[in-house]
Design an enzyme around this catalytic site. Structure first.
Site, short mmCIF file in Angstrom:
data_model
loop_
_atom_site.label_atom_id
_atom_site.label_comp_id
_atom_site.label_asym_id
_atom_site.label_seq_id
_atom_site.Cartn_x
_atom_site.Cartn_y
_atom_site.Cartn_z
N GLY A 13 -13.01 -9.41 84.05
CA GLY A 13 -13.63 -10.70 83.70
C GLY A 13 -13.58 -10.95 82.20
N ALA A 14 -12.42 -10.69 81.59
CA ALA A 14 -12.29 -10.83 80.13
C ALA A 14 -11.77 -12.20 79.72
CB ALA A 14 -11.39 -9.74 79.58
N GLY A 17 -16.55 -15.83 78.23
CA GLY A 17 -17.92 -15.36 78.04
C GLY A 17 -18.07 -13.94 77.53
N ASN A 91 -17.63 -6.13 84.32
CA ASN A 91 -18.28 -7.36 83.86
C ASN A 91 -18.02 -8.55 84.77
OD1 ASN A 91 -19.19 -9.41 81.67
ND2 ASN A 91 -17.04 -9.92 82.02
N SER A 144 -28.12 -7.66 85.10
CA SER A 144 -28.80 -8.90 84.70
C SER A 144 -30.30 -8.68 84.80
CB SER A 144 -28.40 -10.03 85.65
OG SER A 144 -29.19 -11.19 85.42
N TYR A 157 -27.78 -14.34 94.45
CA TYR A 157 -27.32 -13.84 93.14
C TYR A 157 -28.22 -12.68 92.69
CZ TYR A 157 -26.17 -13.37 88.23
OH TYR A 157 -25.81 -12.84 87.01
N GLY A 188 -30.65 -11.50 79.83
CA GLY A 188 -31.28 -12.74 80.28
C GLY A 188 -30.28 -13.87 80.06
N THR A 192 -22.58 -19.15 78.40
CA THR A 192 -21.16 -18.89 78.68
C THR A 192 -20.72 -19.96 79.69
OG1 THR A 192 -21.71 -17.50 80.57
CG2 THR A 192 -21.51 -16.37 78.45
N GLU A 193 -19.67 -19.68 80.45
CA GLU A 193 -19.30 -20.61 81.53
C GLU A 193 -20.11 -20.34 82.80
OE1 GLU A 193 -15.04 -20.47 82.01
OE2 GLU A 193 -14.69 -21.02 79.93
#
Ligand code: NDP
Ligand code: 8X3
Length: 257
Positions: A13-14, A17, A91, A144, A157, A188, A192-193
């Site tokens: 996931g690079a 974000g 990530n 998270s 989620y 928290g 990002t997207e």
């Protein structure tokens, strides 16, 4: 930082974000990067920028972590020198939708479970045995605050991030004595997207998430990830929760005005 020179850092996931910021932070510290996401053109643009700026060696490949066969294929076709992964940053992840559980969209649930839980497992199952064999390595999972607390409409989620927390704890136990460290970094609100993805491209709703408050930046998280990665050999950061000053819990955000 000396420790990171000559090391290989693999980031899922690079393309955006937190993952993209971590790639830049590790590149600045002298690491070589192996970066993955579905949007390869973004990875290639990032790689070109980091190579120009820091002289970084970067390997890029398109990867959908939900696709187990693809995970196995992409990692098994890594050239030998790239298989010496010192740090795996799990990530890649997302929230999809924001509904009460009984009104939820099953496709959203599947996308989150398949990416955040099963994708992380597929990648870990492939890479961690290489680390165990070498007797060294470090897995850093992006969890998270939603893995510690639940909020209305966050149901699935939050469940996936609770699962990530359990997997980080389980990995630490199972890898005890192998020389492979495990850390979890649990942010928290980070701008990002993430919210744009959660609200399926609805920019107005996404922006409301950070309305009148100062969220974390992806660079804030990259600094913490780098801190975890650069502790002495006998020190292992198990879990760090990082919150914006304006957020006290998933349900308590201070907004000016
Ligand atoms: P972004 O949407 O900016 O980045 C998400 C990244 O994950 C992208 O690079 C995307 O790449 C990748 N990704 C998503 N699905 C897949 C897939 N199936 N296969 C491979 N890569 C995938 O969001 P963030 O940077 O905020 O999110 C990164 C992580 O941080 C996530 O795990 C998220 O849960 C976590 N997090 C985020 C917080 C926030 O407030 N932003 C707070 C706490 C945790 P591509 O689409 O190109 O595949
Ligand atoms: C992302 C943070 O609070 O939007 O994991 O769930 S939150």
């Amino acid at each position: 930082m000396e420790k990171l020179k000559h090391s290989v850092v693999c980031i899922t996931g690079a393309s955006s974000g937190i993952g993209a910021s971590c790639a830049a932070a590790f590149a600045a510290a002298g690491a070589s990067l192996c970066i993955f996401a579905r949007r390869k053109e973004r990875l290639d643009a990032l790689a070109a920028r980091l190579t120009a700026q820091f002289g970084t060696r970067v390997y890029t490949a398109a990867l959908d972590v939900r696709d187990r066969a693809q995970v196995e294929r992409v990692f098994s076709s890594l050239p030998d020198e790239w298989r010496q992964i010192d740090i795996l940053l799990n990530n890649a992840g997302l929230a999809s939708g924001f509904h009460k559980l009984h009104e939820g969209v099953v496709e959203d649930w599947e996308e989150m479970i398949d990416t955040n839980v099963k994708g992380l497992l597929y990648v870990s199952r492939t890479v961690i045995p290489w680390m165990v064999k070498r007797g060294s390595g470090h897995v850093i999972n992006i969890g998270s605050i939603a893995g510690h607390q639940v909020y209305p409409n966050g149901n699935v989620y939050c469940a996936t991030k609770h699962a990530v927390k359990a997997l980080s704890e389980g990995m630490k136990m199972d890898l005890l004595g192998t020389g492979v460290k495990v850390s979890s970094v649990d942010p928290g609100l980070v701008e990002t997207e993430f919210s744009l993805v959660r609200f399926h491209g609805d920019r107005q709703r996404a922006d409301q998430t950070y309305h009148h408050m100062k969220p974390l930046t992806p660079d804030d998280i990259a600094e913490v990830v780098l801190f975890c990665a650069t502790r002495p050999a006998h020190v292992e950061i198990a879990d760090i929760v990082v919150m914006p000053a304006a957020q006290a819990s998933v349900n308590h955000v201070h907004r000016d005005a």
